[in-house]
Design a protein around this motif. Structure first.
Motif, mmCIF file in Angstrom:
data_model
loop_
_atom_site.group_PDB
_atom_site.id
_atom_site.type_symbol
_atom_site.label_atom_id
_atom_site.label_comp_id
_atom_site.label_asym_id
_atom_site.label_seq_id
_atom_site.Cartn_x
_atom_site.Cartn_y
_atom_site.Cartn_z
ATOM 1 N N SER A 1 0.884 -1.164 0.000
ATOM 2 C CA SER A 1 0.000 0.000 0.000
ATOM 3 C C SER A 1 0.918 1.207 0.000
ATOM 4 O O SER A 1 1.236 1.778 1.042
ATOM 5 N N ASN A 2 1.364 1.573 -1.198
ATOM 6 C CA ASN A 2 2.397 2.588 -1.341
ATOM 7 C C ASN A 2 1.967 3.937 -0.784
ATOM 8 O O ASN A 2 2.751 4.638 -0.163
ATOM 9 N N LEU A 3 0.714 4.308 -1.027
ATOM 10 C CA LEU A 3 0.167 5.567 -0.530
ATOM 11 C C LEU A 3 -0.907 5.265 0.505
ATOM 12 O O LEU A 3 -1.838 4.503 0.240
ATOM 13 N N SER A 4 -0.767 5.846 1.663
ATOM 14 C CA SER A 4 -1.751 5.656 2.729
ATOM 15 C C SER A 4 -2.472 6.979 2.970
ATOM 16 O O SER A 4 -1.846 7.975 3.348
ATOM 17 N N LEU A 5 -3.781 6.999 2.721
ATOM 18 C CA LEU A 5 -4.575 8.221 2.874
ATOM 19 C C LEU A 5 -5.072 8.321 4.311
ATOM 20 O O LEU A 5 -5.848 7.486 4.778
ATOM 21 N N GLN A 6 -4.620 9.344 5.002
ATOM 22 C CA GLN A 6 -5.028 9.588 6.385
ATOM 23 C C GLN A 6 -6.054 10.722 6.395
ATOM 24 O O GLN A 6 -5.712 11.883 6.197
ATOM 25 N N GLN A 7 -7.319 10.362 6.577
ATOM 26 C CA GLN A 7 -8.390 11.356 6.544
ATOM 27 C C GLN A 7 -8.751 11.804 7.955
ATOM 28 O O GLN A 7 -8.824 10.994 8.877
ATOM 29 N N ARG A 8 -8.989 13.102 8.078
ATOM 30 C CA ARG A 8 -9.458 13.668 9.347
ATOM 31 C C ARG A 8 -10.655 14.567 9.082
ATOM 32 O O ARG A 8 -10.634 15.398 8.170
ATOM 33 N N SER A 9 -11.695 14.370 9.867
ATOM 34 C CA SER A 9 -12.894 15.210 9.774
ATOM 35 C C SER A 9 -12.807 16.271 10.861
ATOM 36 O O SER A 9 -12.831 15.950 12.052
ATOM 37 N N LEU A 10 -12.702 17.530 10.447
ATOM 38 C CA LEU A 10 -12.464 18.615 11.391
ATOM 39 C C LEU A 10 -13.750 19.356 11.748
ATOM 40 O O LEU A 10 -14.684 19.427 10.943
ATOM 41 N N PHE A 11 -13.769 19.897 12.962
ATOM 42 C CA PHE A 11 -14.733 20.890 13.447
ATOM 43 C C PHE A 11 -16.116 20.326 13.794
ATOM 44 O O PHE A 11 -16.781 20.865 14.661
ATOM 45 N N ASN A 12 -16.567 19.294 13.101
ATOM 46 C CA ASN A 12 -17.849 18.666 13.435
ATOM 47 C C ASN A 12 -17.759 17.188 13.067
ATOM 48 O O ASN A 12 -18.516 16.689 12.234
ATOM 49 N N PRO A 13 -16.802 16.471 13.668
ATOM 50 C CA PRO A 13 -16.476 15.115 13.206
ATOM 51 C C PRO A 13 -17.613 14.115 13.325
ATOM 52 O O PRO A 13 -17.648 13.134 12.590
ATOM 53 N N THR A 14 -18.551 14.349 14.237
ATOM 54 C CA THR A 14 -19.661 13.408 14.407
ATOM 55 C C THR A 14 -20.866 13.761 13.545
ATOM 56 O O THR A 14 -21.913 13.121 13.656
ATOM 57 N N SER A 15 -20.726 14.788 12.698
ATOM 58 C CA SER A 15 -21.825 15.242 11.830
ATOM 59 C C SER A 15 -23.077 15.559 12.637
ATOM 60 O O SER A 15 -24.199 15.221 12.245
ATOM 61 N N ASP A 16 -22.890 16.211 13.772
ATOM 62 C CA ASP A 16 -24.006 16.544 14.656
ATOM 63 C C ASP A 16 -24.890 17.594 13.984
ATOM 64 O O ASP A 16 -24.450 18.711 13.706
ATOM 65 N N ASN A 17 -26.149 17.243 13.730
ATOM 66 C CA ASN A 17 -27.070 18.168 13.063
ATOM 67 C C ASN A 17 -27.393 19.387 13.910
ATOM 68 O O ASN A 17 -27.829 20.414 13.384
ATOM 69 N N LEU A 18 -27.197 19.287 15.225
ATOM 70 C CA LEU A 18 -27.461 20.440 16.085
ATOM 71 C C LEU A 18 -26.532 21.597 15.738
ATOM 72 O O LEU A 18 -26.920 22.764 15.824
#
Length: 396
Positions: free
Chosen positions: A163-180
């Motif tokens: 796996s030559n390239l490893s994509l490290q994704q991060r969800s910022l600021f609202n990582p849980t997708s909270d609708n509130l």
């Protein structure tokens, strides 16, 4: 039967049938155009390319070729990704580390960072899947794959080995997708906005109906200041609401409260004066209050509360930028969700100040027009009162 015929004739003679036919058609055309794109294409991202090699440029070109990604900026030095995401010019930041090309041809793994702004979760779905597909395709065409096949390994064995390239994704600021943090806060803000509109829309028609508008026009600054009590109450209510949402519902709010008060206060004052402007020429307070819905509906549909603004056609996006609530929600996402400093948002503050100046000037023009109209009326009444009465001598 008589009552039925009476109502039928009344309905035919009124505008009910025309309204009943045209309203659904107009709304259907509007919503059809509003959501004509169906999905978000060409989401803007920034790339931090520390490798600055031939391969990194080729990879960036492949990313930009995706129908879902638009590479707006390429930087070759270390930059704080959160600063790039602060003003919503980009939805994500792709980080290509130093040594990417060298590791590629030596069969070593490179970690590629992909930081996605999740303050508007619905704007990122296609973006993340598109990036994952690109990295997967790159791994399947790595130079070392041919060597492994020459050794007799199957495709499944090769996939498990390299796996030559490893994509490290991060969800910022609202990582849980909270609708509130998005829909909930937006809905509460706009519903509360309807209350301040309902009050400020009726100020001028109420004064006109009570016969007190002429006195206020003599001191226009007093007319401007009439919205301040409603503005203060609205600010207090919204502050208490945000505090309750944070403590009870888990609302994310990481802004500096003192810095946040400046754009929030400007938004409240703009909304109050805007309500006064829209209700100026209403015949009576009841008619003026009915206009609140005309202000609330666009604020709810076009400000990014329900759907991300980048989903809309370009003319609708331009229209959205003319609504004060659009810019207020940008402040909330930027400062409240992302924790950005006020210094990141001079451009947005400039828009608020421009809106304030325009509305202030338009109200001034209406005041001058009303004064001119009243002065002209008084002059005509004075001339009529001083007009000489012609007496006819009946003795002749």
């Amino acid at each position: 039967m008589r009552a039925f015929l009476e109502e039928w004739k009344l309905m035919i003679s009124s505008k009910f049938v025309l309204k009943a036919m045209l309203t659904p058609l107009i709304v259907s055309v509007f919503f059809g155009y509003l959501y004509s794109h169906n999905q978000i294409n060409k989401t803007s991202i920034a790339v931090i390319d520390e490798d600055n090699s031939l391969y990194s440029q080729q990879l960036i070109n492949k990313v930009n070729a995706s129908q879902y990604i638009d590479v707006k900026s390429i930087l070759h030095q270390a930059v704080d990704p959160e600063m790039l995401l602060a003003n919503e010019k980009y939805v994500a930041v792709l980080y290509l580390p130093h040594g990417l090309e060298q590791n590629r041809y030596q069969g070593k793994q490179s970690n590629i960072g992909f930081l996605v702004d999740f303050s508007v979760p619905s704007a990122t779905g296609n973006l993340r899947s598109a990036m994952a597909e690109i990295i997967s395709l790159e791994n399947s065409t790595a130079p070392t794959v041919g060597k492994l096949k020459a050794l007799g390994l199957t495709d499944d064995q090769i996939s498990a080995t390299i796996s030559n390239l490893s994509l490290q994704q991060r969800s910022l600021f609202n990582p849980t997708s909270d609708n509130l943090n998005v829909i909930g806060f937006g809905y509460i803000t706009i519903v509360s906005l309807g209350i301040i509109y309902g009050a400020t829309l009726t100020i001028v028609p109420r004064l006109r109906e009570e016969g007190r508008l002429a006195d206020d026009l003599k001191q226009p600054i007093g007319l401007y200041l009439r919205v301040i009590p409603y503005t203060i109450v609205y600010m207090i209510v919204m502050i208490l609401t945000m505090a309750a949402l944070k403590q009870i519902g888990g609302l994310r709010f990481v802004a500096n409260p003192l810095e946040y008060m400046l754009p929030f206060g400007l938004f409240c004052l703009i909304s109050a004066w805007f309500g006064m402007l829209i209700g100026w020429n209403a015949k009576n307070p009841l008619s003026a209050a009915g206009r609140a819905q005309q202000l609330i509906s666009p604020a709810f549909l076009l400000t990014g509360v329900i759907s991300p603004i980048i989903l809309f056609p370009e003319p609708i996006q331009i229209m959205s930028n003319m609504i004060p609530a659009t810019w207020y929600f940008k402040f909330f996402r930027g400062m409240g969700l992302r924790g950005g400093s006020l210094t990141y948002y001079w451009e947005e503050l400039g828009v608020f100040l421009l809106m304030l100046a325009v509305i202030f000037s338009l109200l001034g023009l209406l005041i001058m027009k009303e004064l001119k109209k009243r002065n002209q009326t008084q002059m005509e009444e004075t001339l009529e009162a001083n007009e000489p009465i012609l007496l006819i001598d009946t003795k002749k």
